[in-house]
Design an enzyme around this catalytic site. Sequence first.
Site, PDB file in Angstrom:
ATOM      1  N   HIS A  16       5.439   3.732   3.955  1.00 34.96           N
ATOM      2  CA  HIS A  16       6.738   5.578   3.281  1.00 34.96           C
ATOM      3  C   HIS A  16       7.531   5.499   3.552  1.00 34.96           C
ATOM      4  CE1 HIS A  16       6.263  10.046   3.943  1.00 34.96           C
ATOM      5  NE2 HIS A  16       5.255   9.765   2.124  1.00 34.96           N
TER       6      HIS A  16
ATOM      7  N   ASP B   7      -2.541   9.053   0.231  1.00 41.70           N
ATOM      8  CA  ASP B   7      -2.869   8.684  -1.256  1.00 41.70           C
ATOM      9  C   ASP B   7      -4.687   7.372  -0.361  1.00 41.70           C
ATOM     10  OD1 ASP B   7      -1.711   9.833  -2.683  1.00 41.70           O
ATOM     11  OD2 ASP B   7       0.046   8.895  -2.615  1.00 41.70           O
TER      12      ASP B   7
HETATM   13  N1  ACO Z   1       2.698  -3.393   0.248  1.00 41.30           N
HETATM   14  C1  ACO Z   1       3.083  -4.728   0.525  1.00 41.30           C
HETATM   15  N2  ACO Z   1       4.451  -5.055   1.404  1.00 41.30           N
HETATM   16  C2  ACO Z   1       4.889  -3.253   1.506  1.00 41.30           C
HETATM   17  C3  ACO Z   1       4.377  -2.439   1.182  1.00 41.30           C
HETATM   18  C4  ACO Z   1       2.971  -2.247   0.452  1.00 41.30           C
HETATM   19  N3  ACO Z   1       2.760  -1.463   0.319  1.00 41.30           N
HETATM   20  N4  ACO Z   1       4.959  -1.490   0.620  1.00 41.30           N
HETATM   21  C5  ACO Z   1       6.674  -1.655   1.575  1.00 41.30           C
HETATM   22  N5  ACO Z   1       6.341  -2.959   2.001  1.00 41.30           N
HETATM   23  C6  ACO Z   1       7.093  -3.788   2.420  1.00 41.30           C
HETATM   24  C7  ACO Z   1       8.363  -4.065   1.809  1.00 41.30           C
HETATM   25  O1  ACO Z   1       8.373  -5.081   0.852  1.00 41.30           O
HETATM   26  C8  ACO Z   1       9.664  -4.173   2.071  1.00 41.30           C
HETATM   27  O2  ACO Z   1       9.559  -6.055   2.692  1.00 41.30           O
HETATM   28  P1  ACO Z   1      11.184  -6.532   2.842  1.00 41.30           P
HETATM   29  O3  ACO Z   1      11.294  -5.538   3.949  1.00 41.30           O
HETATM   30  O4  ACO Z   1      10.553  -7.794   3.539  1.00 41.30           O
HETATM   31  O5  ACO Z   1      11.693  -6.121   1.491  1.00 41.30           O
HETATM   32  C9  ACO Z   1       9.436  -3.288   3.350  1.00 41.30           C
HETATM   33  O6  ACO Z   1       7.484  -3.451   2.847  1.00 41.30           O
HETATM   34  C10 ACO Z   1      10.209  -2.017   3.056  1.00 41.30           C
HETATM   35  O7  ACO Z   1       8.893  -1.632   1.632  1.00 41.30           O
HETATM   36  P2  ACO Z   1      10.409  -0.426   1.172  1.00 41.30           P
HETATM   37  O8  ACO Z   1       9.941  -0.785  -0.284  1.00 41.30           O
HETATM   38  O9  ACO Z   1      12.246  -1.053   1.535  1.00 41.30           O
HETATM   39  O10 ACO Z   1      10.255   0.293   1.627  1.00 41.30           O
HETATM   40  P3  ACO Z   1      10.031   2.074   0.940  1.00 41.30           P
HETATM   41  O11 ACO Z   1      10.708   3.163   1.947  1.00 41.30           O
HETATM   42  O12 ACO Z   1      11.805   2.245  -0.260  1.00 41.30           O
HETATM   43  O13 ACO Z   1       9.272   1.995  -0.331  1.00 41.30           O
HETATM   44  C11 ACO Z   1       7.077   2.840  -0.750  1.00 41.30           C
HETATM   45  C12 ACO Z   1       7.852   3.229   0.877  1.00 41.30           C
HETATM   46  C13 ACO Z   1       7.883   3.284  -2.093  1.00 41.30           C
HETATM   47  C14 ACO Z   1       5.883   4.182  -0.302  1.00 41.30           C
HETATM   48  C15 ACO Z   1       6.420   1.494  -0.611  1.00 41.30           C
HETATM   49  O14 ACO Z   1       5.711   1.644   1.181  1.00 41.30           O
HETATM   50  C16 ACO Z   1       5.638   1.260  -1.588  1.00 41.30           C
HETATM   51  O15 ACO Z   1       5.937   1.358  -2.593  1.00 41.30           O
HETATM   52  N6  ACO Z   1       3.958   1.617  -1.427  1.00 41.30           N
HETATM   53  C17 ACO Z   1       2.895   1.234  -2.184  1.00 41.30           C
HETATM   54  C18 ACO Z   1       3.219   2.652  -2.911  1.00 41.30           C
HETATM   55  C19 ACO Z   1       2.382   4.069  -2.260  1.00 41.30           C
HETATM   56  O16 ACO Z   1       1.450   3.574  -1.926  1.00 41.30           O
HETATM   57  N7  ACO Z   1       3.031   5.386  -2.623  1.00 41.30           N
HETATM   58  C20 ACO Z   1       2.550   6.526  -2.139  1.00 41.30           C
HETATM   59  C21 ACO Z   1       3.646   6.951  -1.170  1.00 41.30           C
HETATM   60  S1  ACO Z   1       2.918   8.322  -0.152  1.00 41.30           S
HETATM   61  C22 ACO Z   1       3.291   9.389  -1.298  1.00 41.30           C
HETATM   62  O17 ACO Z   1       4.292   9.678  -2.200  1.00 41.30           O
HETATM   63  C23 ACO Z   1       2.618  10.614  -1.512  1.00 41.30           C
END
Ligand code: ACO
Length: 437
Positions: free
Chosen positions: A314, A372
Site C-alpha cells: 500500500h 482487498d
Molecule cells: N508484490 C511484490 N512486490 C511489491 C508489491 C507486491 N504486491 N507491492 C510493492 N512491491 C515492491 C515493488 O516492486 C517495489 O520494489 P523496489 O523498491 O525494489 O522497486 C517496492 O515494493 C515498492 O513498491 P511501489 O510500487 O514503488 O510502491 P507504491 O506505493 O507505488 O505502490 C501499490 C503501492 C500500487 C499498492 C503496490 O504495493 C501494488 O501494486 N500492490 C498490488 C496491488 C494492490 O493490492 N493494490 C490495492 C491497493 S489498496 C487500494 O487501493 C484499496
Amino acid sequence: MTYDKKTATNTFTVTDNSTGKSYDLPVIEGTVGPRVVDIRKFYADTGCFTYDPGFTSTGSCSSKITFIDGDEGILLHRGYPIDQLAENCDFLEVAYLLLFGDLPNKEQFAQFEHDITYHSMLHEQIQRFYSGFRRDAHPMAVSCGVVGALSAFYHDSLDFTDPYQRVVAETRLIAKMPTIVSWAYKYSIGQPFQYPRNNLTYAENFLHMMFAVPCEPYEVNPVLARAMNRILILHADHEQNASTSTVRLSGSSGANPFACLAAGIASLWGPSHGGANEAVLNMLMQIGSKDRVGEYVKRAKDKDDPFRLMGFGHRVYKNYDPRAKIMQQTCHEVFDELGIHDEPLLQIAMELEKIALEDDYFIEKKLYPNVDFYSGIIFRAMGIPTSMFTALFALARTTGWVAQWLEMIDDPELKIGRPRQLYIGQTQRDFIPMDKR
Ligand code: ACO
C-alpha cells in the site's frame, strides 16, 4: 483536538546552491500527523517548481475527514478508529459522520436514513439507459456511465454553488448507488431489476436488489447483511487516494457532482487501486492450490517478472492495513454462517499471507495485506461475481467521495487544481514542410 484554520508555526529554510539564496517556507502543523511545508509561493519566490510524480510527499488539501498513520496502521474517520466504527455502526451512521463531522443522535439518524431511503429509486427512464449496454459490459463501465448520466436526469441538483442543490445531489448519490450497482449485475445476468425496499437497511437493501427475484420471497440473511454493512464501512473513505483526488480535481473546475463521481469511479477501476480485489481473486484462482504458493511468492520477488502479489502493499500503510484485519475476521464469520469449511481459495489466501509475512523481501519492503486481500473471498462466498467486486467498492466509497467533494466546495482556499510539470521535450524549433521531413 481540532482547529479551524491552518497557521504557520515555524519555517523551513531551503537554499538554492546555484545562487546561494535561502528561502524561508512556512511550516504548518495539523492536529496530528506529519507537518507540511507550505510551498504555495515557492514558484513566485524562487522560479522553481517542485517535482513529485505520484504525489508521495505532497499534501493536496487540508481535510478534517480521515486520518491515516501508515506506519502504525491507524485509520480514523473524524477521529474514530475504523475498528470501533466497523464493530458498532450502521453504514449510514458512518456516512453521516463522514458528511457532517459527528455521529448522529437518534433523531438525526432517523431523518438521514429516511432521506437516503426515500431517494433510492432511479428515474424510470434510466432503465432504458441500461439496455444500451451490452449484457457482457463490465459493471464498472455501466456504473461509471450511469452515474455520469445522472447529470442528464437530475438537472435540479447540478449547481454546486447552491447549498440546497448540493444536499440534494449528495443524498441522491448515496441513496441511488446500491440501486445503480445492483442493476448493473441484474442486467448482466438478464434478470429483472429489483426496486429498493424502504423497510430494509442500506446493506440489506443492496443484498435484496442483488439477489431477489419477483417469483419468490427473498429473506436477507442477517449474518451476510452484517458482513456487507461492515464491508461498506471499511471502504467508505480513505483520505486523498487516487479516486478521491480525482473527484476533488474534477470538482475543482466546478464540474457537477455526478460528473465528478463518475470520474472517481473511473479512477477506482484500475488494478493498482480498487480493481485489486478482483485481481486478488483471479490471482488466487491462478495459484490454484496451497502447494503452489511458494512458487508465486518467488515470482513476486523476481525483478524480471512483472507479477505482483495482488492485495499486498500500500502506498500509505507500511504496516498491516487495519481494514484487512477486520476483513479477515468477517471472512471467517461469513464462512461459518454459510458452512463453508474447506474453501480452497481461503486456504490459499491464508497460506500466502503466512509465507509472505515471514519472507524477508516482504518484511524489508513493508508489504502487508491490504483491504482487498480478503474482500474478494468474502464476496465470492456471498455469491457476488468477481466482476462486481470493484463496483461494490465504488458503492461504499461514494460516501467518502461525496464528503470530500463537499468539504472541498466549502474550502475558502479552493482553487482549480492545476499541477505543473518538468518539461523534457523538444525546445522550440521551426516547422518543416512535409516534403522536406
Ligand atoms: N508484490 C511484490 N512486490 C511489491 C508489491 C507486491 N504486491 N507491492 C510493492 N512491491 C515492491 C515493488 O516492486 C517495489 O520494489 P523496489 O523498491 O525494489 O522497486 C517496492 O515494493 C515498492 O513498491 P511501489 O510500487 O514503488 O510502491 P507504491 O506505493 O507505488 O505502490 C501499490 C503501492 C500500487 C499498492 C503496490 O504495493 C501494488 O501494486 N500492490 C498490488 C496491488 C494492490 O493490492 N493494490 C490495492 C491497493 S489498496 C487500494 O487501493 C484499496
